[in-house]
Motif scaffolding. Sequence first.
Motif, PDB file in Angstrom:
ATOM      1  N   HIS A 198       0.747  -1.092  -0.007  1.00  0.00           N
ATOM      2  CA  HIS A 198       0.038   0.096   0.200  1.00  0.00           C
ATOM      3  C   HIS A 198       0.929   1.333   0.086  1.00  0.00           C
ATOM      4  O   HIS A 198       1.812   1.175   0.537  1.00  0.00           O
ATOM      5  N   GLY A 199       0.649   2.192  -0.672  1.00  0.00           N
ATOM      6  CA  GLY A 199       1.348   3.580  -0.783  1.00  0.00           C
ATOM      7  C   GLY A 199       1.205   4.267   0.394  1.00  0.00           C
ATOM      8  O   GLY A 199       0.143   4.111   1.299  1.00  0.00           O
ATOM      9  N   GLY A 200       2.016   4.951   0.632  1.00  0.00           N
ATOM     10  CA  GLY A 200       2.082   5.956   1.957  1.00  0.00           C
ATOM     11  C   GLY A 200       2.814   7.080   1.850  1.00  0.00           C
ATOM     12  O   GLY A 200       3.857   7.179   0.691  1.00  0.00           O
ATOM     13  N   THR A 201       2.900   7.781   2.776  1.00  0.00           N
ATOM     14  CA  THR A 201       4.055   9.063   2.969  1.00  0.00           C
ATOM     15  C   THR A 201       4.678   8.829   4.101  1.00  0.00           C
ATOM     16  O   THR A 201       3.967   8.668   5.069  1.00  0.00           O
ATOM     17  N   ILE A 202       5.853   9.217   4.244  1.00  0.00           N
ATOM     18  CA  ILE A 202       6.562   9.294   5.198  1.00  0.00           C
ATOM     19  C   ILE A 202       7.544  10.693   5.537  1.00  0.00           C
ATOM     20  O   ILE A 202       8.147  11.020   4.311  1.00  0.00           O
ATOM     21  N   LEU A 203       7.532  11.369   6.642  1.00  0.00           N
ATOM     22  CA  LEU A 203       8.330  12.607   6.815  1.00  0.00           C
ATOM     23  C   LEU A 203       9.328  12.294   7.714  1.00  0.00           C
ATOM     24  O   LEU A 203       8.926  11.864   8.722  1.00  0.00           O
ATOM     25  N   VAL A 204      10.361  12.470   7.390  1.00  0.00           N
ATOM     26  CA  VAL A 204      11.604  12.092   8.120  1.00  0.00           C
ATOM     27  C   VAL A 204      12.490  13.576   8.318  1.00  0.00           C
ATOM     28  O   VAL A 204      12.811  14.336   7.560  1.00  0.00           O
TER      29      VAL A 204
END
Length: 210
Positions: A198-204
């Motif tokens: 599944h697609g997603g977004t990660i903020l690092v």
Amino acid sequence: EIVQAAARCERLVRQFLTLARQHPSERTVVALNTLVSGTIELLAYPFRVDNVAVHLHLDQQVPPLWGDPHQLQQVLLNLLTNAQQALRAAPGAREVTLTTQYDPAQHQITLVVADTGLGIPPALQVRIFEPFFTTKPPGVGTGLGLPLCRGIVEAHGGTLDVTSAPGCGATFRIVLPVGVVPVPPPTPPQNDEGRTAHGGTILVVDDEQS
């Protein structure tokens, strides 16, 4: 570098949870001498930059122990990093010595990390294992390293102590029980069918250059 940093980040978070006694350790078979050698390799560059000589005296009779390799390596990393930073102010030879020894009578392993730094004053030795107590300048130390180390060692059923005198360096001694290595159950065959991504977004957000 991203994979290694992400794995280290995960381990650090697990260490904070372990310090708060909210996360069980993940035990497996640990070859302590191999872990020591591998950890030294990780710190080879900063030791070389600070002109620190590392001496290994590893007992080849040390048996495998039952423990969490990531936690034990975190303990060793903290102790070695502290030694490296302490040696920067040392006027003479800068040396770190790591020793492992197996006591078959007590069925326990001793790991010693000794440096030739300026030592720890007696008044500070009784406080260095207190959470958030640090002698380092702001932005350098959090005061969680040594309390975390002692917490990890005690969670393994062991002890962590220090002996030092001003001008004579510091010696940290870890004593760990070997423990009973359980027989692993047979591994069931893996079935990757039916797994979907599944697609997603990660903020690092991180302040490390890499």
